[in-house]
Write a protein that holds these residues in place. Sequence first.
Motif, short mmCIF file in Angstrom:
data_model
loop_
_atom_site.label_atom_id
_atom_site.label_comp_id
_atom_site.label_asym_id
_atom_site.label_seq_id
_atom_site.Cartn_x
_atom_site.Cartn_y
_atom_site.Cartn_z
N GLY A 57 12.02 -0.19 -1.26
CA GLY A 57 12.64 0.84 -2.08
C GLY A 57 13.62 0.32 -3.10
N GLU A 61 0.83 -1.21 0.00
CA GLU A 61 0.00 0.00 0.00
C GLU A 61 0.86 1.26 0.00
N GLN A 62 1.92 1.25 0.79
CA GLN A 62 2.80 2.40 0.85
C GLN A 62 3.54 2.60 -0.48
N SER A 63 4.02 1.52 -1.04
CA SER A 63 4.75 1.61 -2.31
C SER A 63 3.83 2.07 -3.44
N LYS A 64 2.58 1.62 -3.40
CA LYS A 64 1.60 2.05 -4.40
C LYS A 64 1.34 3.55 -4.29
N ALA A 65 1.17 4.02 -3.05
CA ALA A 65 0.88 5.44 -2.83
C ALA A 65 2.05 6.32 -3.21
N GLU A 66 3.27 5.83 -3.00
CA GLU A 66 4.48 6.63 -3.26
C GLU A 66 5.12 6.31 -4.61
N ASN A 67 4.48 5.39 -5.36
CA ASN A 67 5.00 4.99 -6.67
C ASN A 67 6.45 4.52 -6.56
N ARG A 68 6.68 3.65 -5.57
CA ARG A 68 8.03 3.13 -5.33
C ARG A 68 8.04 1.63 -5.55
#
Length: 322
Positions: free
Chosen positions: A232, A166-173
């Motif tokens: 990351g 979810e975090q990677s999706k939101a931050e496009n990482r």
Amino acid sequence: MNNDKKFTVMVVDDVQENIDILVTVLGIQYNVTMAMDGKSALAHIAKELPDLILLDIMMPEMDGFEVCRQLKSQADTKDIPIIFLTAKTDGKSIVEGFQAGVVDYITKPFNVTELLVRVKTQLEISHSRREMTRINARLEHLTIHDDLTGLYNTRYLYEALYQLIEQSKAENRSFALLFMDIDNFKHVVDTYGHLNGNRALREIAETIMESISKPCYGVAYGGDEFVIVLPGFNKEQAIKTTESIRTRMKETTYLGSEGCNVKLSASFGIAAYPDDATEARALLKLADQLMFRIKETSKDAIGCLSNTSGSDQPQPPSTLMN
């Protein structure tokens, strides 16, 4: 209460005669430190934490109320039990003392037996609370860590992976994970026994942790399988890290302290988000399948999909050989 430790009681009073009496009374059972004013007491406590403080209220410059408030406002000293030892017995002073954080009052002139009982009681209560805090911290640690290796466990892995996606999706990482299986580990157990097998797994976990740094983390997935999560990281960075782990393993002699001098290697599979899959179980399944293909062929190598495959389904892996 732990009888193996001699507890330290600090006496803070501006009258030398009072200090002398308390040191004599308490010194039979406890280590006793002393100070004759509030500032000196705070300075001493900052260097050496006592287990309990007997604190006079009426002192020059800084009274006992202020000393107590300052101690209770600091993380290192807030849990030290403080007993007021004072001639002030009016209701207002007692209320103010408890509001400041004291746990008990002893009035002057004091009864020696009463003093010793109250000190012992507060030390026992404080010790029990510390033990309970330690036990709770240990239990909390075990809910998300593997007891054998000290790495995270699968319970933590699944929860953390969902959050990371979810975090990677939101931050496009991007991020990557590695599936790792020790080559021929059954031979190690059969040759050197289960206890040494467990020791070897602990030492392998150390190799993993020496090869990565936060926010990356390792997971004891089960038996001789491990997962390493690399937040990351893109696939190229993941390959570089995997090569580092693989090389460090081959350069390490395991079970040397047991006189066994075992050399070990591992097979690896890499899956990257979002290039290879976008769901936690799909990433783990892919990395596991890629690792298993390495186990069936060469071992001691790294399997990953080509970045141009364009599919979440397992493809013949790119293999980085020895």
